[in-house]
Scaffold this active site. Structure first.
Site, PDB file in Angstrom:
ATOM      1  N   GLU A  97      -1.099  -8.647   4.821  1.00 22.96           N
ATOM      2  CA  GLU A  97      -0.961  -8.815   6.276  1.00 22.96           C
ATOM      3  C   GLU A  97      -2.316  -8.746   6.975  1.00 22.96           C
ATOM      4  O   GLU A  97      -2.416  -9.044   8.163  1.00 22.96           O
ATOM      5  CB  GLU A  97       0.008  -7.767   6.842  1.00 22.96           C
ATOM      6  CG  GLU A  97      -0.568  -6.379   7.090  1.00 22.96           C
ATOM      7  CD  GLU A  97      -0.832  -5.566   5.811  1.00 22.96           C
ATOM      8  OE1 GLU A  97      -0.625  -6.102   4.705  1.00 22.96           O
ATOM      9  OE2 GLU A  97      -1.248  -4.399   5.936  1.00 22.96           O
ATOM     10  N   CYS A 150       0.833  -1.208   0.000  1.00 22.34           N
ATOM     11  CA  CYS A 150       0.000   0.000   0.000  1.00 22.34           C
ATOM     12  C   CYS A 150       0.868   1.258   0.000  1.00 22.34           C
ATOM     13  O   CYS A 150       1.508   1.556  -0.993  1.00 22.34           O
ATOM     14  CB  CYS A 150      -0.973  -0.043   1.179  1.00 22.34           C
ATOM     15  SG  CYS A 150      -2.328   1.135   0.992  1.00 22.34           S
ATOM     16  N   HIS A 152      -3.701  -5.525   0.978  1.00 23.78           N
ATOM     17  CA  HIS A 152      -2.975  -5.787   2.227  1.00 23.78           C
ATOM     18  C   HIS A 152      -2.911  -7.275   2.569  1.00 23.78           C
ATOM     19  O   HIS A 152      -3.832  -7.793   3.209  1.00 23.78           O
ATOM     20  CB  HIS A 152      -3.669  -5.058   3.378  1.00 23.78           C
ATOM     21  CG  HIS A 152      -3.488  -3.581   3.339  1.00 23.78           C
ATOM     22  ND1 HIS A 152      -2.492  -2.939   4.045  1.00 23.78           N
ATOM     23  CD2 HIS A 152      -4.158  -2.612   2.683  1.00 23.78           C
ATOM     24  CE1 HIS A 152      -2.567  -1.629   3.834  1.00 23.78           C
ATOM     25  NE2 HIS A 152      -3.575  -1.405   3.004  1.00 23.78           N
TER      26      HIS A 152
END
Lengths: 243, 1004
Positions: free
Chosen positions: A211, A90, A209
């Site tokens: 994660e 990002c 994302h």
């Protein structure tokens, strides 16, 4: 043990979950404030996580890119050239692009990220296809992925007029550098590109994302199970690359 | 080359801003065809810099070009006007702050000082007159309180001297030396003095001040300190801040004479109430705590936020604030500082907590309704849509840029919010239970001798009199200095630094700087040590010329006050510097009993702490409950339409109502899952569009147990405030709790936060119906107490905002008052014992059975969205049976733990059918409802909004077991889930889901 450095500070904000993802797959992770990051020598993986570095002012990732460029200079160059891994998520991806590490390190810039067509920040989950022939280390043996996007400036554009843009795009495609593609148009990104790697596959930048999808519980629907999520494989791939 | 540069960042290709055009066309009905935004920088450097340096910093050369001189760059653009906006002196300019950061990184700029300002240009195309351009600039493009507007016609723009001629916005102030006020005045003069200076001190408070200074002992003390016997401006400003309604909650602490003359609503009997807060809010919590049902309360009502222990490893804290008046003046800045402010409450809770989730609730007037009713707004008020957009953007930036997920919220519309919007911002935080050296983290440990350090931004004129201003009603002449813009990145840096400093225990106490600035933060911290001494000259300032009292009470944002032991100060300051954070030692805590404020060598304030904190005489109010009133809008227009005779149409129209229709497009602009712990997101199901009842945060990633989470949910029911605020409070609590229960929270471990936003309940000439509003306040408290104690859910924190009225005198001299409906937001935080047992609102599988459970008679149409949309017979809201509801909630919890249900959705706005529709929509499924037994009372069944009810779906194999468990709870079988994407009732009513979905989302 594989050592990962995740940078933080100046408005970055996904450092903890990015670190957690690497810890879950057995890496030793240091979260280091960018003001204190002087050397990358001890690390195999550099992570620039998501967030709003410098408030996205001027343009997203722009000031962070300047900071990385002038603060780390040769350190970063050596790190990249020695075949270690860089992951930009990002805001981290935006910084890598503004810095000129993606799509091709140390070449004149041909690609950038700008405001979504909607001109709005957008948090939604998207389906992604992963380039099968991509040299990307992080996505080895992966074909699809469901991840959230959370950005206002995730639209990939190329330099120049239409034919030039097409040329730059085709070049990336030919090199299999387009790692992630949205299955539908979510932000106006050129040919729905969501993430790219450098020609060697060692540097990956993506807007979604990973994660945020490391546990099944975090998925937007489906059974609530406290087990590994689909995106954990990205971090596993990075770690097993060095083993 | 000159050292001044104006840089215009022009995109190589046209990049229009359709949003601006839309707003202008829709809300101003002006024929704007195209708008393009161009960013502007003005930079003054000490040495000349090459254009390449600026380009590298400010231009993305893939897309943009920097224009720095009059050239032909604009020839390829087709436009008629250019509007240029720039900040007025003293307004926070976050872009300039980052631009300065960027310049300083560049080797060519090292060691130089810069002046930077930023702005925007809008290239506009359309058949507009210059008057119209001016109008749209004021209404859509800029806020004149904060920004300068300059308008160019195309010709004048192309020939302008803008690249050479510019004056930087500079605050030019004459420092006003400390002055004294003589209080030797009559009552009228005292009142006038308080008003003129924006102190908001009442006459009796002015007398109180007068008495203090007349005290012989005080006089002698002051003489010894070489202070004048009369109060200095610094002193009286400190008192005004500390005693403001905003800080002291005088109305909630007042003595109220409550008289009841109505017997149609629940009767409590007339009574004398010592303090609403102590009797009902704290009273409820104490009662629950005394019964031993809440041994997990760690700290309540004593800190910035309430602290509870649901988890073995960590503690949780929660706080909800309002920021109404600032948001009325500058929606973006007001809301941004609102959310950043409540984040600081959490950062300053205990020894400093980490924010893990935000919740935001807004109340606005509905622009479309006002347009339809053809009601012109008073000129000084901002259009509701503009307030909505600004507030939303402020909260978006505040949350997103701080890296805190917004996991819960609501947006509510009612025309009576036209005078003041309500902006509630809440934050949940986590604290370790023990510090590194095993001290409890909920205790603040400042001691005499500790240094007072302020961390964060510099002080400016912004926010001066914010606390006292919000204690006054909004009028036309509101001062611009109360408005300020937050800086989320500076605050994020402060937060990162403080959390790291806390780990190393470099400080021993902390609190935030909010309303009242230093006077409140240091004043409160000093109460514990019984004294403090600071030098205002040591505070960093944004510009010279500030008077000492302004430094003392400025509410400039992003500042925290901490106590640091002298031996740690070096380390503390070094670490702050490493994190790029300003920290300044202002003085030290003492045990002198006095607040001693210096300005350099000179003592400018010397106030007894017990006088500041404990000398207020309670306000005396009268409350008279005369029974329900009719619902009336300020504009007195009827906005309801005739009830269609077809159920089909009724439902379709209801789905499009602002309080029912989907808010997804807005909510998706908030990051709701940063920190990777959001387990139930605002929208759920396969389509990811079904609204959730509560947000859920997993505690494991925050240091909690692996299976632990918390739900955050809210309830608010101002729709029935005109009827009875007692009932309104029950509805509000029940909705918040119900939302948590339906998601899987434990009813035995749930806490509440109350936030009152009321019209002024204090009698004055222009506020003749104060006694009624005060009675509404009393009854809301009675309701809160009853609901909280019946459910055994304690209040852990709360806040009130008591002057939500707008006054204006129109051209004819006729007064106009717009007051908000009494509004009570209840926020619930509930424990989730097992994350795998969470349940969401979306239907999961075709052929699952659909049930409705909960108490309701379904005989008559009650007060509901239906009765607010259509003209119906007179209706009243249905009563609440708290005991029944609570038994059901406990049963529901047990069944959810046994994984009985596929889905659970609470029934609220729009009734059962809306809930079923939302469950279908989330799951991308349909439903077939068999309700022929209710033929004669179908509308009540479908659209009733009474409390304590859920729509459930479950696998048919569990039907018998579930029916046995819930048989005493008015269980009604509704039908089954289908796979064919239609919503059917009794075979004769059929909707295509995609049709309904379009209506609900407001799509063409």
């Amino acid at each position: 043990m594989i050592r990962v450095v995740v940078i933080c500070g100046d408005g970055l904000n996904c450092e903890r979950e990015s670190a957690r993802a690497f810890e879950l797959v057995g890496a030793k992770v240091d979260i280091i404030h960018i003001n204190q990051l002087k050397s990358l020598k001890n690390y195999q993986v550099l992570v620039i996580p998501g967030g709003f570095s410098f408030g996205d002012e001027i343009s997203s990732g722009q000031v962070l890119a300047l900071k990385l460029k002038y603060q780390l200079a040769d350190e970063l160059k050596n790190f990249v050239e020695s075949g270690k891994l860089v992951l930009g998520i990002c805001n981290g991806f935006q910084a890598l692009v503004k810095l000129g590490l993606l799509p091709k390190p140390f070449e004149p810039r041909t690609m950038t990220l700008t405001n979504n067509t909607q001109k709005q920040f957008l948090n939604r989950w998207v389906d992604l296809e992963i380039g099968a022939k991509s040299p990307c280390i992080f996505t080895k043996d992966m074909a699809t992925l469901k991840l959230p996007i959370r950005h206002g400036e995730g639209k990939i554009v190329f330099k120049g007029d239409e034919s030039q843009q097409k040329k730059y795009y085709e070049e990336l495609k030919k090199n299999h550098q387009i790692v992630f593609t949205y299955t539908e148009d979510v932000n106006g990104s050129y040919q729905k590109i969501a993430g790219v790697c450098d020609p060697t596959g060692h540097i990956l930048g993506l807007m979604p994302h990973p994660e945020a999808a490391i546990n099944q519980l975090l998925m937007p629907y489906g059974e609530k199970k406290n087990t590994a999520g689909p995106a954990l494989k990205i971090f596993e791939n990075a770690v097993s690359y060095f083993q | 080359m000159e050292k001044f540069k104006r840089i215009e960042i022009l995109s190589n290709n046209l990049t229009p801003s359709p949003g601006i055009v839309q707003s202008v066309v829709k809300y101003l009905e002006l024929p704007l065809q195209m708008a393009e935004e161009v960013r502007l920088y003005w930079i003054q450097s000490e040495r000349k810099l090459a254009t390449e340096v600026f380009s590298e910093i400010f231009v993305d050369d893939v897309l943009q070009t920097a224009i720095t001189t009059l050239d032909d760059s604009y020839n390829k653009r087709d436009f008629d006007f250019v509007v240029e906006t720039s900040f007025k002196p003293g307004v926070t300019d976050n872009s300039a702050r980052s631009a300065l950061d960027a310049l300083k990184l560049h080797p060519a700029c090292r060691g130089q000082d810069f002046k930077i300002a930023t702005g925007k240009m809008y290239l506009l195309k359309g058949k507009l007159t210059s008057v119209q351009v001016e109008l749209l600039s004021r209404k859509i493009l800029a806020n004149e309180l904060l920004e300068n507007i300059k308008i160019y016609s195309k010709d004048s723009f192309l020939k302008s001297d803008r690249f050479t001629n510019y004056t930087f916005p500079e605050v030019k102030l004459e420092e006003v030396p400390v002055k004294t006020y003589s209080l030797d005045l009559d009552d009228h003069e005292l009142e006038k003095m308080s008003q003129d200076n924006l102190w908001a001190l009442s006459l009796s408070e002015m007398h109180q001040v007068k008495k203090y200074y007349a005290d012989e002992k005080i006089k002698a003390e002051r003489l010894k300190k070489k202070l004048p016997s009369e109060p200095t401006d610094v002193e009286i400003e400190i008192l005004a801040q500390s005693w403001s309604e905003h800080c002291k909650h005088k109305i909630f602490g007042s003595e109220i004479d409550y008289i009841e003359t109505d017997n149609k609503t629940k009767t409590f009997g007339s009574s004398k109430i010592k303090s609403l807060y102590k009797t009902y809010i704290k009273g409820a919590t104490n009662k629950i705590a005394d019964s031993g049902k809440a041994d997990w309360l760690v700290s309540v009502f004593s800190d910035n936020a309430g602290i509870v222990r649901f988890d073995k490893n960590i503690d949780l804290c929660i706080k909800v604030e309002t920021h109404n008046s600032p948001s009325a003046l500058d929606p973006y800045g007001g809301a941004l500082t609102g959310i950043l402010g409540v984040n600081r409450d959490i950062m300053g809770c205990g020894i400093g907590a980490k924010p893990i989730a935000n919740t935001d609730v807004f109340c606005f007037a509905d622009q479309e309704n006002l347009n339809k009713a053809n009601v012109p707004l008073p000129e000084k008020l901002l259009q509701p849509q503009r307030i909505f957009q600004g507030v939303h953007k402020g909260v978006e930036d505040g949350g997103n840029k701080s890296g805190i997920p917004t996991i819960n919220g609501a947006i509510f519309f009612d025309d009576n919010y036209a005078g003041k919007p309500l902006v509630y911002c809440g934050t949940v935080g986590v604290l370790p239970q023990k510090t590194t050296s095993l001290k409890p983290t909920h205790e603040k440990n400042q001691k005499p001798g500790n240094l007072i350090v302020v961390v964060g931004g510099a002080v400016g004129k912004d926010g001066i009199h914010g606390a006292t201003f919000s204690s006054l009603e909004l009028t036309e002449g509101a001062p611009a200095t109360v408005v300020q813009i937050g800086d989320p990145i500076t605050q994020k840096r402060v937060m990162d630094f403080l959390l790291a400093a806390q780990k190393q225990e470099l400080y021993c106490s902390i609190t935030d700087n909010g309303a009242g600035g230093l006077s409140s933060s240091i004043g409160e911290m000093a109460a514990q040590t019984n004294g403090a001494r600071i030098d205002l000259k040591k505070s960093p300032i944004k510009y010279p010329g500030l008077s000492p009292f302004e430094i003392m009470i400025s509410e400039s944002q992003e500042r925290m006050s901490v106590a640091v032991e002298a031996k740690e100060i070096k380390k503390f300051l070094a670490m702050a510097e490493a994190y790029g954070v300003k920290a300044s030692v202002l003085g030290e805590f003492t045990d002198s009993g006095f607040l001693e404020i210096f300005y350099g060598e000179k003592l400018v304030a010397y106030l007894n702490l017990s006088f500041i904190h404990d000398s207020l005489i309670p306000l005396k109010l009268k409350a008279k409950w005369t029974g329900p009133e009719e619902r009336v809008f300020w504009h007195k227009k009827e906005t309801r339409s005739t009830l269609p005779n077809v159920t089909q149409k009724i439902f379709e129209q209801l789905l499009a109502r602002p309080n029912i229709k989907s808010k997804e497009a807005w909510v998706r602009q908030y990051d709701h899952e940063v920190q990777a712990a959001t387990l139930v997101k605002p929208f759920t199901g396969k389509t990811m569009s079904g609204p959730s009842d509560a947000g859920v945060v997993w505690l494991y990633p925050h240091g909690g147990e692996e299976n632990q989470a918390v739900t955050i949910s809210c309830g608010m029911w101002p729709q029935i405030s005109h009827y009875d605020c007692y009932l309104m409070a029950l509805y509000s609590v029940d909705e918040a709790v119900r939302n948590a229960i339906s998601t899987g929270a434990n009813p035995k471990k749930m806490v509440l936060v109350d936030n009152f936003c009321w019209p002024d309940p204090v009698l004055s000439q222009k506020n003749p119906d104060a006694e009624y509003k005060c009675a509404q306040l009393v009854r809301a408290n009675l309701g809160l107490y009853e609901a909280a104690t019946t459910y055994s859910m304690p209040f852990v924190s709360g806040k009130d905002s008591m002057k939500n009225d707008y006054y204006q005198v129109d051209a004819q001299g006729k007064p106009l008052k717009i007051s908000v409906p009494p509004t009570l937001l209840v926020t619930a935080m509930g424990e989730v014992e097992e994350v795998e047992n969470l349940v969401t609102t979306d239907f999961k599988k075709a052929d699952d059975l659909i049930y409705m459970v909960g108490l309701c008679q379904y005989q008559n149409l009650n007060e509901s969205e239906l009765s607010r949309t259509f003209l119906t017979d007179k209706v009243k809201p249905e009563d609440v049976n708290l005991d029944f509801n609570f038994s059901l909630y406990q049963k529901m919890y047990q069944l959810i733990q046994n994984k009985t249900f596929s889905s659970v959705h609470d029934i609220s706005d729009g009734g059962m059918l809306t809930a079923v529709f939302e469950s279908c929509l989330g799951g991308d499924l349909g439903a077939e409802l068999e309700l022929s037994a209710y033929k004669n009372n179908l509308l009540p069944l479908l659209f009733n909004e009474s409390t304590g009810r859920f729509v459930l779906s479950l696998n048919p194999k569990d039907e018998k077991k579930m029916e046995a468990e819930l048989k005493d709870f008015n269980l009604i079988k509704l039908g089954k889930v289908t796979s064919d994407s239609t919503l059917k009732i009794n075979k004769d009513l059929t909707w295509n889901m995609s049709h309904l979905s379009k209506i609900w989302r407001g799509l063409p």
